[in-house]
Design a protein around this motif. Structure first.
Motif, short mmCIF file in Angstrom:
data_model
loop_
_atom_site.label_atom_id
_atom_site.label_comp_id
_atom_site.label_asym_id
_atom_site.label_seq_id
_atom_site.Cartn_x
_atom_site.Cartn_y
_atom_site.Cartn_z
N ARG A 6 0.83 -1.21 0.00
CA ARG A 6 0.00 0.00 0.00
C ARG A 6 0.86 1.25 0.00
N ASP A 7 1.91 1.27 0.83
CA ASP A 7 2.78 2.44 0.91
C ASP A 7 3.49 2.69 -0.41
N GLN A 97 3.52 9.12 7.06
CA GLN A 97 3.87 7.81 7.56
C GLN A 97 4.09 6.82 6.43
N MET A 98 3.23 6.87 5.41
CA MET A 98 3.37 5.94 4.29
C MET A 98 4.66 6.21 3.50
N ILE A 103 10.30 4.60 2.25
CA ILE A 103 11.74 4.90 2.18
C ILE A 103 12.52 3.96 3.08
N GLU A 104 12.00 3.72 4.27
CA GLU A 104 12.67 2.82 5.21
C GLU A 104 12.74 1.40 4.64
N THR A 105 11.66 0.96 4.00
CA THR A 105 11.64 -0.38 3.40
C THR A 105 12.66 -0.50 2.28
N VAL A 106 12.72 0.51 1.42
CA VAL A 106 13.68 0.48 0.31
C VAL A 106 15.11 0.42 0.83
N ASN A 107 15.42 1.21 1.83
CA ASN A 107 16.78 1.24 2.37
C ASN A 107 17.12 -0.05 3.11
N ASP A 108 16.14 -0.63 3.80
CA ASP A 108 16.40 -1.87 4.54
C ASP A 108 16.62 -3.06 3.62
#
Length: 342
Positions: A6-7, A97-98, A103-108
């Motif tokens: 969704r994000d 938040q989304m 961004i956090e998901t891509v970097n992780d």
């Protein structure tokens, strides 16, 4: 995983639609429609309007696909970007938040995706809207289209200061923008070289001949030095060719040597302006013009469109003369194309 999908969908819609945050959150099921024979999002215009009128925002296929994914995820809600839990849940969906989560998901996940790290910093929907407006403004005649897509209201789109403000370069990242545009131009330039090396036509006219001669020099140098693709790319970057890819032709205007640019003949150049004057472009007789293969069909269709009014009975003589002059211009452009390619 559902939250991440969704994000990601939200970020894609924000980045490519130029919609406001509030307008995206108003997207409901079945919002992807045809508007003037092109895919569009039907949503609600919130800012500055009483009555919340319905409007349309033109989109590309990836945006439509992102909305379809969001619809599939938001099975319990009418709105596409809604909480993924039960309808009466206290879960909220905030744009910030989304985006931050995406961004956090891509970097992780860079270890297995191979994507470059997204630099630290604040990213919000209005920044994406501004960025896309700046990118779109690089194309000639874009201001009216920008005004329509951004939903800026004015008696005349060209007089709308809001649109101009959105498209105005931000000094904080103007250098990054120019770097990105240069990268896109070079990628297309490199593709032209590959087509030329494979023996395929890349364009017609005096500008095309200059490009072909430069490409031939690169090929000869690489062969003489027994070089590889890396050497080809280095030589292409060093070529003294400035190319601007356009809808009707490609322009090889050289700021260091503007002699012969028809658009500057007897023209008043605005103070501080660099480059050609696109609105005075004459691809029929400028030595900087390169008619790309993709442009031939456009000019041919334009010629046929101009011929139809001449069949109209009692057409005023001045109108006929104007049409004939336009046809002569198009004929001069198409005359540069070999008959088997026209």
């Amino acid at each position: 995983m559902l939250f991440k999908l969704r994000d990601a969908s939200f970020c894609l819609v924000v980045a490519l639609s130029m919609m406001r945050d509030s307008e995206i959150h108003e997207i409901r099921r079945g919002a992807v429609v045809q508007h003037y024979n092109a895919p569009a999002i039907a949503s609600t215009l919130v800012k500055g309007r009483s009555g919340r009128p319905g409007k349309h925002w033109w989109i590309t296929e990836p945006v439509a696909e992102a909305i379809a994914v969001a619809e599939a995820l938001s099975v319990r809600h009418e709105r596409v970007f809604a909480p993924l839990k039960r309808p009466r849940s206290t879960e909220t969906v905030h744009s910030s938040q989304m985006i931050d989560s995406f961004i956090e998901t891509v970097n992780d996940d860079r270890a297995w995706t191979g994507l470059a790290e997204i630099p630290a910093g604040r990213a919000r929907p209005h920044m994406f809207r501004h960025a896309m407006a700046m990118l779109t403004d690089q194309f000639p005649g874009s201001e009216i289209a920008l005004g329509l897509q951004l939903k800026h209201v004015a008696a005349r789109a060209l007089a709308n200061r809001s649109t101009q403000a959105y498209a105005a370069a931000d000094t904080r990242w103007a250098e990054l923008l120019e770097t990105a545009l240069d990268a896109v131009r070079f990628r297309r330039f490199k593709e032209l070289y590959g087509s030329h090396k494979d023996g395929e036509p890349i364009g017609y006219g005096p500008g095309a001949e200059r490009v072909k001669d430069a490409f031939d020099e690169v090929t000869a140098t690489v062969q003489a030095k027994n070089g590889d693709s890396r050497m080809e790319e280095d030589l292409l970057r060093k070529l003294r060719i400035t190319i601007r890819f356009g809808m009707l032709n490609n322009c090889l205007f050289d700021q260091a040597n503007p002699v012969g640019a028809v658009c500057l003949e007897n023209a008043t150049v605005p103070k501080g302006h660099n480059g050609p004057l696109e609105y005075r472009c004459r691809p029929d007789r400028c030595r900087n013009s390169m008619i790309g293969v993709e442009h031939v069909a456009i000019h041919d269709a334009h010629r046929r469109t101009q011929l139809k009014p001449l069949e109209t009975r009692r057409l005023p003589a001045p109108r006929k003369d104007l049409i004939r002059r336009e046809i002569e211009r198009v004929d001069a452009i198409l005359a540069q194309v070999p008959e088997e390619k026209a």
